[in-house]
Design a protein around this motif. Structure first.
Motif, PDB file in Angstrom:
ATOM      1  N   PHE A   1       6.359   3.720  10.249  1.00 24.98           N
ATOM      2  CA  PHE A   1       5.194   4.545   9.942  1.00 24.98           C
ATOM      3  C   PHE A   1       5.599   5.990   9.667  1.00 24.98           C
ATOM      4  O   PHE A   1       5.214   6.588   8.660  1.00 24.98           O
ATOM      5  N   TYR A   2       6.420   6.554  10.552  1.00 23.61           N
ATOM      6  CA  TYR A   2       6.778   7.958  10.409  1.00 23.61           C
ATOM      7  C   TYR A   2       7.833   8.191   9.328  1.00 23.61           C
ATOM      8  O   TYR A   2       7.904   9.276   8.740  1.00 23.61           O
ATOM      9  N   THR A   3       8.661   7.183   9.042  1.00 24.55           N
ATOM     10  CA  THR A   3       9.599   7.301   7.924  1.00 24.55           C
ATOM     11  C   THR A   3       8.833   7.408   6.616  1.00 24.55           C
ATOM     12  O   THR A   3       9.147   8.244   5.759  1.00 24.55           O
ATOM     13  N   PHE A   4       7.811   6.567   6.488  1.00 26.67           N
ATOM     14  CA  PHE A   4       6.978   6.631   5.293  1.00 26.67           C
ATOM     15  C   PHE A   4       6.271   7.984   5.197  1.00 26.67           C
ATOM     16  O   PHE A   4       6.264   8.624   4.144  1.00 26.67           O
ATOM     17  N   GLN A   5       5.671   8.441   6.299  1.00 30.35           N
ATOM     18  CA  GLN A   5       4.928   9.697   6.280  1.00 30.35           C
ATOM     19  C   GLN A   5       5.851  10.872   5.914  1.00 30.35           C
ATOM     20  O   GLN A   5       5.455  11.768   5.157  1.00 30.35           O
TER      21      GLN A   5
ATOM     22  N   ILE B   1      18.270   8.399 -12.539  1.00 31.84           N
ATOM     23  CA  ILE B   1      19.122   7.508 -11.746  1.00 31.84           C
ATOM     24  C   ILE B   1      19.109   7.936 -10.284  1.00 31.84           C
ATOM     25  O   ILE B   1      19.033   7.106  -9.364  1.00 31.84           O
ATOM     26  N   GLY B   2      19.169   9.248 -10.039  1.00 35.57           N
ATOM     27  CA  GLY B   2      19.110   9.755  -8.671  1.00 35.57           C
ATOM     28  C   GLY B   2      17.785   9.417  -7.991  1.00 35.57           C
ATOM     29  O   GLY B   2      17.763   9.001  -6.826  1.00 35.57           O
ATOM     30  N   LEU B   3      16.681   9.595  -8.726  1.00 37.59           N
ATOM     31  CA  LEU B   3      15.372   9.257  -8.155  1.00 37.59           C
ATOM     32  C   LEU B   3      15.268   7.764  -7.879  1.00 37.59           C
ATOM     33  O   LEU B   3      14.730   7.347  -6.834  1.00 37.59           O
ATOM     34  N   ALA B   4      15.776   6.941  -8.801  1.00 40.47           N
ATOM     35  CA  ALA B   4      15.722   5.487  -8.606  1.00 40.47           C
ATOM     36  C   ALA B   4      16.551   5.068  -7.394  1.00 40.47           C
ATOM     37  O   ALA B   4      16.139   4.183  -6.622  1.00 40.47           O
ATOM     38  N   THR B   5      17.689   5.706  -7.210  1.00 44.00           N
ATOM     39  CA  THR B   5      18.529   5.398  -6.047  1.00 44.00           C
ATOM     40  C   THR B   5      17.824   5.784  -4.753  1.00 44.00           C
ATOM     41  O   THR B   5      17.829   5.023  -3.774  1.00 44.00           O
ATOM     42  N   TRP B   6      17.215   6.970  -4.758  1.00 38.92           N
ATOM     43  CA  TRP B   6      16.472   7.417  -3.573  1.00 38.92           C
ATOM     44  C   TRP B   6      15.320   6.467  -3.268  1.00 38.92           C
ATOM     45  O   TRP B   6      15.076   6.118  -2.106  1.00 38.92           O
ATOM     46  N   LEU B   7      14.614   6.010  -4.303  1.00 43.58           N
ATOM     47  CA  LEU B   7      13.510   5.075  -4.099  1.00 43.58           C
ATOM     48  C   LEU B   7      14.016   3.744  -3.547  1.00 43.58           C
ATOM     49  O   LEU B   7      13.359   3.134  -2.690  1.00 43.58           O
ATOM     50  N   ALA B   8      15.161   3.308  -4.029  1.00 46.38           N
ATOM     51  CA  ALA B   8      15.716   2.047  -3.550  1.00 46.38           C
ATOM     52  C   ALA B   8      16.058   2.136  -2.060  1.00 46.38           C
ATOM     53  O   ALA B   8      15.772   1.221  -1.285  1.00 46.38           O
ATOM     54  N   VAL B   9      16.667   3.254  -1.654  1.00 44.99           N
ATOM     55  CA  VAL B   9      17.019   3.443  -0.242  1.00 44.99           C
ATOM     56  C   VAL B   9      15.751   3.538   0.613  1.00 44.99           C
ATOM     57  O   VAL B   9      15.640   2.902   1.667  1.00 44.99           O
ATOM     58  N   THR B  10      14.770   4.323   0.155  1.00 44.59           N
ATOM     59  CA  THR B  10      13.523   4.476   0.904  1.00 44.59           C
ATOM     60  C   THR B  10      12.791   3.155   1.029  1.00 44.59           C
ATOM     61  O   THR B  10      12.277   2.806   2.097  1.00 44.59           O
ATOM     62  N   THR B  11      12.745   2.408  -0.067  1.00 43.77           N
ATOM     63  CA  THR B  11      12.080   1.104  -0.049  1.00 43.77           C
ATOM     64  C   THR B  11      12.736   0.176   0.964  1.00 43.77           C
ATOM     65  O   THR B  11      12.061  -0.530   1.719  1.00 43.77           O
ATOM     66  N   THR B  12      14.054   0.181   0.993  1.00 45.48           N
ATOM     67  CA  THR B  12      14.785  -0.681   1.924  1.00 45.48           C
ATOM     68  C   THR B  12      14.492  -0.301   3.374  1.00 45.48           C
ATOM     69  O   THR B  12      14.194  -1.165   4.209  1.00 45.48           O
TER      70      THR B  12
ATOM     71  N   ASP C   1       0.836  -1.202   0.000  1.00 48.55           N
ATOM     72  CA  ASP C   1       0.000   0.000   0.000  1.00 48.55           C
ATOM     73  C   ASP C   1       0.872   1.254   0.000  1.00 48.55           C
ATOM     74  O   ASP C   1       0.672   2.166  -0.806  1.00 48.55           O
ATOM     75  N   GLU C   2       1.850   1.310   0.892  1.00 45.51           N
ATOM     76  CA  GLU C   2       2.607   2.537   1.112  1.00 45.51           C
ATOM     77  C   GLU C   2       3.677   2.789   0.056  1.00 45.51           C
ATOM     78  O   GLU C   2       3.848   3.929  -0.411  1.00 45.51           O
ATOM     79  N   LEU C   3       4.421   1.756  -0.331  1.00 46.55           N
ATOM     80  CA  LEU C   3       5.502   1.966  -1.294  1.00 46.55           C
ATOM     81  C   LEU C   3       4.996   2.459  -2.654  1.00 46.55           C
ATOM     82  O   LEU C   3       5.588   3.383  -3.229  1.00 46.55           O
ATOM     83  N   PRO C   4       3.907   1.906  -3.200  1.00 45.72           N
ATOM     84  CA  PRO C   4       3.397   2.453  -4.456  1.00 45.72           C
ATOM     85  C   PRO C   4       2.960   3.916  -4.347  1.00 45.72           C
ATOM     86  O   PRO C   4       3.014   4.653  -5.338  1.00 45.72           O
ATOM     87  N   MET C   5       2.539   4.355  -3.146  1.00 42.91           N
ATOM     88  CA  MET C   5       2.201   5.767  -2.960  1.00 42.91           C
ATOM     89  C   MET C   5       3.434   6.632  -3.181  1.00 42.91           C
ATOM     90  O   MET C   5       3.370   7.699  -3.807  1.00 42.91           O
ATOM     91  N   ILE C   6       4.576   6.182  -2.669  1.00 44.44           N
ATOM     92  CA  ILE C   6       5.830   6.914  -2.860  1.00 44.44           C
ATOM     93  C   ILE C   6       6.236   6.888  -4.333  1.00 44.44           C
ATOM     94  O   ILE C   6       6.680   7.901  -4.889  1.00 44.44           O
ATOM     95  N   TYR C   7       6.058   5.730  -4.989  1.00 40.80           N
ATOM     96  CA  TYR C   7       6.422   5.623  -6.396  1.00 40.80           C
ATOM     97  C   TYR C   7       5.540   6.536  -7.258  1.00 40.80           C
ATOM     98  O   TYR C   7       6.036   7.188  -8.196  1.00 40.80           O
ATOM     99  N   ALA C   8       4.243   6.585  -6.957  1.00 35.73           N
ATOM    100  CA  ALA C   8       3.316   7.418  -7.726  1.00 35.73           C
ATOM    101  C   ALA C   8       3.678   8.898  -7.578  1.00 35.73           C
ATOM    102  O   ALA C   8       3.693   9.656  -8.563  1.00 35.73           O
ATOM    103  N   ALA C   9       3.971   9.323  -6.349  1.00 34.39           N
ATOM    104  CA  ALA C   9       4.338  10.719  -6.109  1.00 34.39           C
ATOM    105  C   ALA C   9       5.663  11.056  -6.783  1.00 34.39           C
ATOM    106  O   ALA C   9       5.843  12.158  -7.324  1.00 34.39           O
ATOM    107  N   THR C  10       6.597  10.118  -6.787  1.00 32.28           N
ATOM    108  CA  THR C  10       7.892  10.345  -7.434  1.00 32.28           C
ATOM    109  C   THR C  10       7.719  10.520  -8.934  1.00 32.28           C
ATOM    110  O   THR C  10       8.407  11.348  -9.563  1.00 32.28           O
ATOM    111  N   ALA C  11       6.809   9.767  -9.528  1.00 30.47           N
ATOM    112  CA  ALA C  11       6.545   9.907 -10.967  1.00 30.47           C
ATOM    113  C   ALA C  11       6.064  11.315 -11.288  1.00 30.47           C
ATOM    114  O   ALA C  11       6.481  11.925 -12.284  1.00 30.47           O
TER     115      ALA C  11
END
Length: 279
Positions: A144-148, A122-133, A93-103
């Motif tokens: 919860f608060y890291t995602f928010q 490449i920078g955005l993909a790297t940031w997404l990879a770190v956030t996802t991890t 639920d939460e990770l796709p929200m971050i991906y959608a906003a990044t797009a």
């Protein structure tokens, strides 16, 4: 989060709950197989708007396929999360929200500043990879608060980029003799979304007073504010995605217009020449 009461603690098919948050809807009340029934059902509206936006998009550029399809993925993840209240489903639920906003941030940035070269995706993909991890590894309040926080930064970035683009494109649209319909889109996107955030905060922080079952509740029934958050927030996101698309087309020298599909669903249209140029 939901208070600890017998109603909220009911055991169901997916018990025990492992998600970092349990919303204000009583669990397993409607059916033994769905933890939060109304939150799950309302998530179907997210899928509907994502697919509708993709269907009505006047061009088939990859960026807008991604933007609208990630909305649908958010809806699917939301159904799974609220239906099970399991940590792994929460990530869907939460990770796709971050991906959608990044797009959307990607599209807005290139509309405002022009193509940024390979370093930007490449920078955005790297940031997404770190956030996802980080979001995937940690649980509880930290997760919860890291995602928010991550999602909040993206939202603020979208607001900044779209509002500055709005001011920047005013003169351009006026010179073409057109009407700046981004004003209409911004007003509705911000108005609907801020209303959604308000009821989300009430549901999160004042649950004990509105759940309809606890000893401190001032209501005799639960208004299911988180379910309504799904409806209003995704409507705000839909308006925002239309706004981003509108500004993208203006930036490409086109003349988009807003119309109501079937008399109720806002969408964009391009004339024949503009459509060919966009493609």
């Amino acid at each position: 989060m939901a208070p600890t009461t017998a109603s909220f603690d009911q055991v169901g098919y997916w018990s025990p709950n492992t998600a970092s948050v349990d919303w204000c809807e009583s669990n397993y009340v409607v059916t033994y197989y769905i933890a939060e029934f109304w939150n799950s059902v309302s998530s179907l509206f997210i899928i509907l708007l994502g697919e509708l936006g993709l269907y009505l998009c006047p061009t088939k550029e990859r960026r807008f396929k991604v933007a609208f399809r990630t909305i649908s993925v958010v809806g699917i993840g939301s159904v799974l999360f609220h239906g099970t209240l399991r940590h792994k489903m929460q990530l869907l639920d939460e990770l796709p929200m971050i991906y959608a906003a990044t797009a959307l941030v990607f599209i807005c940035t290139e509309t405002k500043y022009g193509p940024q070269g390979q370093w930007f995706p490449i920078g955005l993909a790297t940031w997404l990879a770190v956030t996802t991890t980080v979001v995937s590894i940690f649980g509880g309040k930290l997760q919860f608060y890291t995602f928010q926080a991550s999602f909040g930064v993206l939202q603020l970035s979208i607001i900044y980029l779209t509002t500055t683009l709005h001011r920047q494109q005013k003169a351009v649209i006026a010179a073409r003799g057109g009407t700046n319909e981004s004003t209409w889109l911004i007003q509705r996107a911000l108005g609907v979304y801020f209303f959604a955030v308000t009821i989300w905060l009430i549901d999160l922080h004042l649950c004990e007073f509105i759940n309809g079952v606890g000893p401190d509740s001032v209501l005799r029934w639960n208004p299911q504010l988180h379910a309504w958050w799904h409806v209003f927030s995704i409507t705000g996101v839909y308006f925002t995605t239309l706004l981003v698309a509108y500004q993208h087309y203006v930036g490409k020298g086109l003349s988009p217009n807003v119309y109501l599909w079937r008399g109720f669903a806002p969408a964009l249209t391009l004339d024949g020449a503009s459509r060919k140029k966009a493609l």
